[in-house]
Design a protein around this motif. Structure first.
Motif, PDB file in Angstrom:
ATOM      1  N   TRP A  92     -46.498  -7.327 -62.064  1.00 30.52           N
ATOM      2  CA  TRP A  92     -47.560  -6.955 -63.002  1.00 30.52           C
ATOM      3  C   TRP A  92     -47.811  -8.072 -63.991  1.00 30.52           C
ATOM      4  N   GLU A  93     -49.080  -8.271 -64.319  1.00 33.07           N
ATOM      5  CA  GLU A  93     -49.460  -9.249 -65.341  1.00 33.07           C
ATOM      6  C   GLU A  93     -50.139  -8.483 -66.474  1.00 33.07           C
ATOM      7  N   PRO A  94     -49.710  -8.743 -67.725  1.00 35.59           N
ATOM      8  CA  PRO A  94     -50.338  -8.026 -68.846  1.00 35.59           C
ATOM      9  C   PRO A  94     -51.829  -8.334 -68.930  1.00 35.59           C
ATOM     10  N   ASN A  95     -52.607  -7.300 -69.199  1.00 33.50           N
ATOM     11  CA  ASN A  95     -54.044  -7.507 -69.406  1.00 33.50           C
ATOM     12  C   ASN A  95     -54.264  -8.249 -70.706  1.00 33.50           C
ATOM     13  N   GLU A  96     -55.310  -9.043 -70.740  1.00 29.84           N
ATOM     14  CA  GLU A  96     -55.657  -9.764 -71.966  1.00 29.84           C
ATOM     15  C   GLU A  96     -56.253  -8.766 -72.944  1.00 29.84           C
ATOM     16  N   ILE A  97     -55.783  -8.826 -74.158  1.00 31.20           N
ATOM     17  CA  ILE A  97     -56.284  -7.928 -75.195  1.00 31.20           C
ATOM     18  C   ILE A  97     -57.231  -8.713 -76.090  1.00 31.20           C
ATOM     19  N   VAL A  98     -58.442  -8.224 -76.201  1.00 32.58           N
ATOM     20  CA  VAL A  98     -59.449  -8.866 -77.044  1.00 32.58           C
ATOM     21  C   VAL A  98     -59.555  -8.062 -78.328  1.00 32.58           C
ATOM     22  N   THR A  99     -59.309  -8.742 -79.436  1.00 31.46           N
ATOM     23  CA  THR A  99     -59.365  -8.075 -80.727  1.00 31.46           C
ATOM     24  C   THR A  99     -60.640  -8.494 -81.446  1.00 31.46           C
ATOM     25  N   VAL A 100     -61.359  -7.529 -81.956  1.00 31.94           N
ATOM     26  CA  VAL A 100     -62.565  -7.805 -82.730  1.00 31.94           C
ATOM     27  C   VAL A 100     -62.214  -7.588 -84.189  1.00 31.94           C
TER      28      VAL A 100
END
Length: 118
Positions: A92-100
Motif C-alpha cells: 500500500w502507498e499512502p494517498n497524497e493529502i491536499v490541504t487547503v
C-alpha cells in the motif's frame, strides 16, 4: 495387543505442487483473492490483482513476498512458483493529502440578468 492396518497411497514420480495465498496486509475492506490452483515449481501463477480489497487512505501498489515490502515485488509475467508454498502481501502507498489553507479563497461570480419585454 492392538494392531492397526495403515494404508499408504504412493504415486511414483508424482510432481509436488504448491499453493499461493494472499494477505491484505492490514486492508480495511473487500475480499482477498482466493487461488485454489495447485502450482508446479517454475510455473507462472494466475494474476488475481487486488480483487476489491481496500485500505482507507492508501492505494494498492502490488503484491510482495514480504509484508514490510522488503521481499520481491511480484511480477506475474516473469516470476514463477518456487518449490514451496508462498504468501503474497498487499503493498500500500499512502494517498497524497491536499490541504487547503486560509490563503486560498474561493470566489463565486453571481450574475443577475434582468430581462425586459420589448
Amino acid at each position: 495387543m492392538y494392531e492397526q492396518a495403515v494404508n499408504f497411497i504412493y504415486k511414483e514420480n508424482a510432481p509436488l505442487t504448491y499453493k499461493v495465498t494472499y494477505d491484505g496486509n492490514l486492508n480495511t475492506g473487500g475480499t482477498l483473492p482466493l487461488d485454489n490452483t495447485d502450482y508446479l515449481e517454475g510455473q507462472l501463477i494466475n494474476n488475481l490483482d487486488a480483487g476489491d480489497i481496500i485500505k482507507d487512505g492508501y492505494t494498492f501498489k502490488g503484491w510482495n513476498t514480504a509484508a514490510d515490502g522488503s521481499g520481491k515485488l511480484w511480477d506475474y509475467a516473469v516470476d514463477t512458483m518456487p518449490a514451496r508454498n508462498i504468501t503474497l502481501y498487499a503493498q500500500w502507498e499512502p494517498n497524497e493529502i491536499v490541504t487547503v489553507g486560509p490563503e486560498v479563497e474561493e470566489k463565486i461570480l453571481i450574475l443577475k440578468i434582468r430581462v425586459s419585454p420589448n
